[in-house]
Design a protein around this motif. Structure first.
Motif, PDB file in Angstrom:
ATOM      1  N   LEU A 155       0.828  -1.207   0.000  1.00 41.43           N
ATOM      2  CA  LEU A 155       0.000   0.000   0.000  1.00 41.43           C
ATOM      3  C   LEU A 155       0.859   1.252   0.000  1.00 41.43           C
ATOM      4  O   LEU A 155       0.459   2.294  -0.504  1.00 41.43           O
ATOM      5  CB  LEU A 155      -0.884   0.021   1.254  1.00 41.43           C
ATOM      6  N   GLY A 156       2.043   1.124   0.610  1.00 44.89           N
ATOM      7  CA  GLY A 156       2.910   2.297   0.704  1.00 44.89           C
ATOM      8  C   GLY A 156       2.686   3.043   2.011  1.00 44.89           C
ATOM      9  O   GLY A 156       2.868   4.255   2.082  1.00 44.89           O
ATOM     10  N   VAL A 157       2.240   2.304   3.046  1.00 45.24           N
ATOM     11  CA  VAL A 157       2.148   2.929   4.372  1.00 45.24           C
ATOM     12  C   VAL A 157       3.323   2.436   5.205  1.00 45.24           C
ATOM     13  O   VAL A 157       3.962   1.442   4.843  1.00 45.24           O
ATOM     14  CB  VAL A 157       0.793   2.624   5.068  1.00 45.24           C
ATOM     15  N   GLU A 158       3.592   3.126   6.317  1.00 43.13           N
ATOM     16  CA  GLU A 158       4.836   2.842   7.040  1.00 43.13           C
ATOM     17  C   GLU A 158       4.790   1.505   7.787  1.00 43.13           C
ATOM     18  O   GLU A 158       4.047   1.386   8.767  1.00 43.13           O
ATOM     19  CB  GLU A 158       5.072   3.909   8.111  1.00 43.13           C
ATOM     20  N   PRO A 159       5.586   0.491   7.350  1.00 45.82           N
ATOM     21  CA  PRO A 159       5.608  -0.780   8.072  1.00 45.82           C
ATOM     22  C   PRO A 159       5.942  -0.599   9.548  1.00 45.82           C
ATOM     23  O   PRO A 159       5.526  -1.401  10.381  1.00 45.82           O
ATOM     24  CB  PRO A 159       6.696  -1.594   7.363  1.00 45.82           C
ATOM     25  N   ALA A 160       6.655   0.491   9.891  1.00 48.88           N
ATOM     26  CA  ALA A 160       7.008   0.712  11.295  1.00 48.88           C
ATOM     27  C   ALA A 160       5.763   0.891  12.166  1.00 48.88           C
ATOM     28  O   ALA A 160       5.815   0.719  13.376  1.00 48.88           O
ATOM     29  CB  ALA A 160       7.911   1.936  11.408  1.00 48.88           C
ATOM     30  N   ARG A 161       4.639   1.243  11.516  1.00 46.81           N
ATOM     31  CA  ARG A 161       3.400   1.408  12.306  1.00 46.81           C
ATOM     32  C   ARG A 161       2.625   0.097  12.388  1.00 46.81           C
ATOM     33  O   ARG A 161       1.429   0.089  12.658  1.00 46.81           O
ATOM     34  CB  ARG A 161       2.501   2.478  11.669  1.00 46.81           C
ATOM     35  N   ARG A 162       3.317  -1.029  12.126  1.00 41.84           N
ATOM     36  CA  ARG A 162       2.571  -2.276  11.973  1.00 41.84           C
ATOM     37  C   ARG A 162       1.778  -2.693  13.209  1.00 41.84           C
ATOM     38  O   ARG A 162       0.729  -3.301  13.092  1.00 41.84           O
ATOM     39  CB  ARG A 162       3.485  -3.407  11.517  1.00 41.84           C
ATOM     40  N   LEU A 163       2.269  -2.303  14.385  1.00 48.40           N
ATOM     41  CA  LEU A 163       1.513  -2.687  15.577  1.00 48.40           C
ATOM     42  C   LEU A 163       0.191  -1.914  15.645  1.00 48.40           C
ATOM     43  O   LEU A 163      -0.826  -2.439  16.076  1.00 48.40           O
ATOM     44  CB  LEU A 163       2.342  -2.485  16.847  1.00 48.40           C
ATOM     45  N   ASP A 164       0.234  -0.668  15.148  1.00 50.89           N
ATOM     46  CA  ASP A 164      -1.019   0.091  15.047  1.00 50.89           C
ATOM     47  C   ASP A 164      -1.948  -0.558  14.020  1.00 50.89           C
ATOM     48  O   ASP A 164      -3.136  -0.742  14.262  1.00 50.89           O
ATOM     49  CB  ASP A 164      -0.743   1.544  14.616  1.00 50.89           C
ATOM     50  N   PHE A 165      -1.387  -0.916  12.834  1.00 52.21           N
ATOM     51  CA  PHE A 165      -2.238  -1.540  11.804  1.00 52.21           C
ATOM     52  C   PHE A 165      -2.899  -2.795  12.348  1.00 52.21           C
ATOM     53  O   PHE A 165      -4.057  -3.071  12.109  1.00 52.21           O
ATOM     54  CB  PHE A 165      -1.435  -1.946  10.558  1.00 52.21           C
ATOM     55  N   LYS A 166      -2.092  -3.542  13.074  1.00 55.69           N
ATOM     56  CA  LYS A 166      -2.598  -4.810  13.622  1.00 55.69           C
ATOM     57  C   LYS A 166      -3.756  -4.533  14.589  1.00 55.69           C
ATOM     58  O   LYS A 166      -4.800  -5.172  14.521  1.00 55.69           O
ATOM     59  CB  LYS A 166      -1.429  -5.523  14.319  1.00 55.69           C
ATOM     60  N   ALA A 204      -3.893  11.930   1.369  1.00 56.85           N
ATOM     61  CA  ALA A 204      -3.673  13.339   1.015  1.00 56.85           C
ATOM     62  C   ALA A 204      -2.235  13.531   0.536  1.00 56.85           C
ATOM     63  O   ALA A 204      -1.974  14.235  -0.459  1.00 56.85           O
ATOM     64  CB  ALA A 204      -3.968  14.225   2.218  1.00 56.85           C
ATOM     65  N   ALA A 205      -1.291  12.866   1.195  1.00 55.64           N
ATOM     66  CA  ALA A 205       0.123  13.009   0.810  1.00 55.64           C
ATOM     67  C   ALA A 205       0.369  12.418  -0.583  1.00 55.64           C
ATOM     68  O   ALA A 205       1.079  12.997  -1.405  1.00 55.64           O
ATOM     69  CB  ALA A 205       1.011  12.323   1.851  1.00 55.64           C
ATOM     70  N   ARG A 206      -0.240  11.246  -0.877  1.00 53.37           N
ATOM     71  CA  ARG A 206      -0.029  10.609  -2.193  1.00 53.37           C
ATOM     72  C   ARG A 206      -0.711  11.382  -3.321  1.00 53.37           C
ATOM     73  O   ARG A 206      -0.283  11.350  -4.466  1.00 53.37           O
ATOM     74  CB  ARG A 206      -0.568   9.167  -2.205  1.00 53.37           C
ATOM     75  N   ARG A 207      -1.798  12.036  -2.961  1.00 47.34           N
ATOM     76  CA  ARG A 207      -2.491  12.826  -3.983  1.00 47.34           C
ATOM     77  C   ARG A 207      -1.571  13.964  -4.433  1.00 47.34           C
ATOM     78  O   ARG A 207      -1.475  14.261  -5.618  1.00 47.34           O
ATOM     79  CB  ARG A 207      -3.781  13.386  -3.370  1.00 47.34           C
ATOM     80  N   LYS A 208      -0.859  14.543  -3.470  1.00 46.37           N
ATOM     81  CA  LYS A 208       0.068  15.628  -3.793  1.00 46.37           C
ATOM     82  C   LYS A 208       1.281  15.099  -4.516  1.00 46.37           C
ATOM     83  O   LYS A 208       1.756  15.655  -5.485  1.00 46.37           O
ATOM     84  CB  LYS A 208       0.529  16.303  -2.490  1.00 46.37           C
ATOM     85  N   GLU A 209       1.791  13.986  -3.996  1.00 47.60           N
ATOM     86  CA  GLU A 209       3.063  13.458  -4.505  1.00 47.60           C
ATOM     87  C   GLU A 209       2.964  11.936  -4.666  1.00 47.60           C
ATOM     88  O   GLU A 209       3.284  11.185  -3.740  1.00 47.60           O
ATOM     89  CB  GLU A 209       4.151  13.775  -3.479  1.00 47.60           C
ATOM     90  N   PRO A 210       2.491  11.461  -5.838  1.00 45.23           N
ATOM     91  CA  PRO A 210       2.300  10.019  -6.023  1.00 45.23           C
ATOM     92  C   PRO A 210       3.615   9.268  -5.943  1.00 45.23           C
ATOM     93  O   PRO A 210       4.679   9.822  -6.242  1.00 45.23           O
ATOM     94  CB  PRO A 210       1.717   9.914  -7.445  1.00 45.23           C
ATOM     95  N   ASP A 212       5.321   4.902  -6.269  1.00 39.94           N
ATOM     96  CA  ASP A 212       5.032   3.642  -6.940  1.00 39.94           C
ATOM     97  C   ASP A 212       4.411   2.677  -5.918  1.00 39.94           C
ATOM     98  O   ASP A 212       5.030   1.701  -5.514  1.00 39.94           O
ATOM     99  CB  ASP A 212       6.335   3.062  -7.519  1.00 39.94           C
ATOM    100  N   ASP A 213       3.216   2.997  -5.461  1.00 37.65           N
ATOM    101  CA  ASP A 213       2.563   2.110  -4.508  1.00 37.65           C
ATOM    102  C   ASP A 213       1.083   1.976  -4.859  1.00 37.65           C
ATOM    103  O   ASP A 213       0.568   2.641  -5.759  1.00 37.65           O
ATOM    104  CB  ASP A 213       2.785   2.582  -3.057  1.00 37.65           C
ATOM    105  N   LEU A 214       0.433   1.081  -4.119  1.00 30.25           N
ATOM    106  CA  LEU A 214      -0.954   0.735  -4.413  1.00 30.25           C
ATOM    107  C   LEU A 214      -1.901   1.916  -4.209  1.00 30.25           C
ATOM    108  O   LEU A 214      -2.824   2.123  -4.997  1.00 30.25           O
ATOM    109  CB  LEU A 214      -1.330  -0.426  -3.483  1.00 30.25           C
ATOM    110  N   ILE A 215      -1.651   2.693  -3.176  1.00 31.24           N
ATOM    111  CA  ILE A 215      -2.547   3.838  -2.914  1.00 31.24           C
ATOM    112  C   ILE A 215      -2.467   4.830  -4.072  1.00 31.24           C
ATOM    113  O   ILE A 215      -3.493   5.294  -4.587  1.00 31.24           O
ATOM    114  CB  ILE A 215      -2.199   4.545  -1.573  1.00 31.24           C
TER     115      ILE A 215
END
Ligand code: HEM
Length: 409
Positions: A155-166, A204-210, A212-215
């Motif tokens: 997706l292009g989100v920060e893997p470091a936040r994985r505990l939050d994602f979980k 919002a960040a990807r909309r400004k600056e795409p 190479d990720d899924l989002i």
């Protein structure tokens, strides 16, 4: 045992639903379950019929009833709004077709295949942290982090936040059970809200600056065609982050549990790793991470001689279909060489799991790495009989799987 004993919320049933499924298949292939207010459909052919007939069986209405939403709305407005809006999973044609085409173009087989080196590196890294000799929890050390880090990377989100994602993902998965089974929705609301806020920021960040990720790919395709609103992009990301998380975790957990419970199969697979992709199919068939999917009946219909009126819900028991002796010989036997083709663990028809190639790849690579020579795994003492199963009416997997590693040679 009789058909009425099947209560998908009961810990006894959750521990081993298979004998109950057999009773349902043989005595009441379409059975009205008062607690869930659904018709349970348990035979292979009937499950196939329901899932391949979207004109008769809609995905739009969830099992959660309007009064249950209304009761939760004041304490959990984001949760209720999210569930009411639904996703591709809960859309019918033509909206489903449009959404599915769009995501399919971003979530391509190529993008999935390109992930193999990343998945292998990550599997090696996680497995290298397991003790050479000693006990560990396979779920915590490998089965949980692997899928969440992989989908975060895609997706292009920060893997470091994985505990939050979980945590967010667990809250999302738990939310339906909470609403259906009278739990406290206020407990899961913060996770759902934090996930929405976080995803909105990334989008919002990807909309400004795409990148190479899924989002970015979703935004490019969807917004160009005017199909996606800001809200539906968040819904998509949430779906991808959640749908492939606990399910793939449980494929690894259920699969390893089946292997270790059948040591001759473990030995066979270790000796012949080329069988691993086939073994993954059998793991899916034998103990499906998703045990049931439900549909809303649009027209009066008859299944296995039982009339089902329009306006009711049916629940197809995928885990039961996979063990229907009408489809598979000796279905209760776990056999890594079996041809498990046709198993319905990824669903069937227009909603067939979009992430199936990714889940298969992750399981294949993780098992290849785990079964590398040099270490042997078995249940930690006393664990085999004591595996505790997640508390969800449809998602099935071990809460923890304590294993013992032993260095060989
Ligand atoms: C749909 C199971 C992994 C994304 C489904 C369905 C099932 C399923 C049964 C159909 C639901 C229905 O008919 O109502 C599984 C299992 C997995 C897995 C057992 C792992 C072993 C993944 C992964 C992803 C994913 C890794 C993505 C990252 C989706 C999506 C849908 C879906 C987006 C909705 C498709 C549609 O509505 O057209 N999955 N899944 N799944 N799955 Fe998976």
């Amino acid at each position: 045992m009789q058909a009425s004993d099947f209560n998908p919320f009961s810990p006894t049933v959750r521990a081993n639903p298979y004998p109950y499924y057999e009773v349902l298949r043989e005595t009441a292939p379409v059975y009205w379950n008062e607690q869930l207010r659904v018709h349970l459909v348990s035979r292979f052919e009937d499950v196939l019929f329901v899932t391949k007939s979207p004109a008769l069986f809609s995905s739009k209405r969830s099992l959660v009833r309007e009064e249950q939403y209304a009761a939760a709305e004041t304490v959990a407005p984001v949760l209720v709004g999210t569930l009411r809006r639904g996703s591709m999973l809960t859309a019918d044609p033509p909206i489903h077709t449009r959404l599915r085409n769009l995501v399919s173009r971003a979530f391509t087989p190529r993008r999935v295949a390109d992930m193999e080196p990343f998945i292998r590196r990550l599997s090696r890294e996680l497995i290298s942290q397991l003790p050479e000799s000693g006990e560990f929890d396979l779920m915590k050390e490998l089965a949980e982090p692997l899928p969440i880090i992989v989908i975060a990377e895609m997706l292009g989100v920060e893997p470091a936040r994985r505990l939050d994602f979980k945590r967010w993902s667990d809250d999302t998965v738990a939310s339906t059970t909470v609403l259906l089974n009278g739990g406290d929705p206020a407990l899961v609301e913060p996770g759902i809200r934090e996930m929405r806020d976080y995803l909105e920021g990334v989008i919002a960040a990807r909309r400004k600056e795409p990148r190479d990720d899924l989002i970015s790919a979703l935004l490019e395709n969807g917004e160009k065609e005017g199909v996606l609103t800001a809200e539906t992009v968040v819904d998509f990301c949430r779906l991808l982050l959640v749908a492939g998380n606990e399910t793939t975790t449980n494929l690894l957990g259920n699969g390893m549990r089946a292997l270790l419970s059948n040591p001759e199969q473990l030995e066979r697979l270790t000796a012949e790793p080329a069988l691993i992709p086939n073994a993954v199919e059998e793991m899916l068939r034998y103990d499906s991470p998703v045990q049931a999917v439900s549909r809303y009946v649009l027209q009066d219909v008859e299944i296995a001689g039982t009339r089902i009126p329009a306006g009711s819900n049916v629940m197809t028991l995928l885990g039961s279909a996979n063990r229907d002796p009408r489809k598979y010989t000796d279905p209760e036997r776990f056999d890594v060489t079996r041809n498990a083709q046709g198993m319905v663990s990824f669903g069937h028809g227009i909603h067939f799991c979009l992430g199936a190639p990714l889940a298969r790849l992750e399981a294949k690579v993780a098992l290849e790495e785990l079964l590398e020579p040099g270490r042997r795994f078995s249940f930690a003492p006393g664990q085999r009989e004591r595996v505790e199963i997640t508390n969800h009416f449809s998602i099935r997997g071990p809460k923890a799987l304590r294993l013992r590693a032993e260095a060989t040679g």
